[in-house]
Design a protein around this motif. Sequence first.
Motif, short mmCIF file in Angstrom:
data_model
loop_
_atom_site.label_atom_id
_atom_site.label_comp_id
_atom_site.label_asym_id
_atom_site.label_seq_id
_atom_site.Cartn_x
_atom_site.Cartn_y
_atom_site.Cartn_z
N PHE A 190 45.34 46.04 43.27
CA PHE A 190 45.65 45.46 41.96
C PHE A 190 45.71 46.55 40.89
O PHE A 190 46.53 46.50 39.98
N TYR A 223 49.10 38.00 43.86
CA TYR A 223 48.71 38.62 42.58
C TYR A 223 49.94 38.88 41.71
O TYR A 223 49.94 38.58 40.52
N ILE A 224 50.99 39.41 42.30
CA ILE A 224 52.20 39.71 41.54
C ILE A 224 52.84 38.43 41.01
O ILE A 224 53.19 38.34 39.84
N GLN A 231 50.05 38.67 37.70
CA GLN A 231 50.65 39.76 36.95
C GLN A 231 51.85 39.30 36.13
O GLN A 231 51.97 39.62 34.95
N ARG A 232 52.75 38.55 36.72
CA ARG A 232 53.95 38.13 36.00
C ARG A 232 53.66 37.14 34.88
O ARG A 232 54.22 37.21 33.81
N GLY A 279 50.64 36.55 33.51
CA GLY A 279 49.60 36.99 32.61
C GLY A 279 48.30 36.24 32.89
O GLY A 279 48.31 35.12 33.40
N ARG A 334 49.20 44.16 27.35
CA ARG A 334 49.32 44.54 28.75
C ARG A 334 50.08 45.87 28.82
O ARG A 334 51.10 46.05 28.19
N LYS A 394 44.35 48.91 30.44
CA LYS A 394 44.11 49.52 31.75
C LYS A 394 42.64 49.88 31.95
O LYS A 394 42.08 49.67 33.03
N LEU A 417 48.98 48.29 40.91
CA LEU A 417 50.01 47.48 40.25
C LEU A 417 49.90 47.54 38.73
O LEU A 417 50.92 47.49 38.03
N GLU A 418 48.70 47.64 38.22
CA GLU A 418 48.50 47.60 36.77
C GLU A 418 48.55 48.97 36.10
O GLU A 418 48.98 49.08 34.96
N SER A 419 48.09 50.02 36.81
CA SER A 419 48.04 51.32 36.12
C SER A 419 48.49 52.50 36.97
O SER A 419 48.41 53.62 36.53
#
Length: 178
Positions: free
Chosen positions: A47, A163-164, A168-169, A171, A3, A9, A50-52
Amino acid sequence: MKRGSNTFKIALGGIFLALTMVCLFAASIVPGIELTLFACSSFFTAFMILESGVGGAVLLFAAASLLGLIILPNKLAMIPFIFLFGYYGILKFFIEKIPGTIPQLACKVCFFAAVLSVGILGFMDLVSGGIHLPEAPAALLVIGGTLLMLLYDFIYSFVISFYIRRIQRKGIDEFKLS
């Protein structure tokens, strides 16, 4: 795949692009739920932020817009995505950096009212992308539309929070809806 790595990404961007295209394709052919599907298609931009970061989200929006104009059977269905829903996650990200809830809300209301006014007063048939709105005075449509967009913003914040917290947290491997 780790991740946060570039490979992660890029792969996630491809997955989010595919999911965005599924929502847009469905919105272009399924009558009655177009706005819901456009709203769902817009979540993937947030999203991606948040990821990239914002750069990845801008690339996702550009790729989805271009790909949608190329492959969707109903090209007019792309107009609401391109002019509002597609970049809303990016816009929300920057508006919510403004200190204070009231200024943020004022910016969102002004933005929604401006977009809806231009769409309704300027070129209703083109901007609606086939979405049928009731016959009513333009001012009433703008006010009602702005209220609906504020509800959309509230739901958008809830989806981002979900989502967070849940994806996301923990996985992707540990993701469970219960």
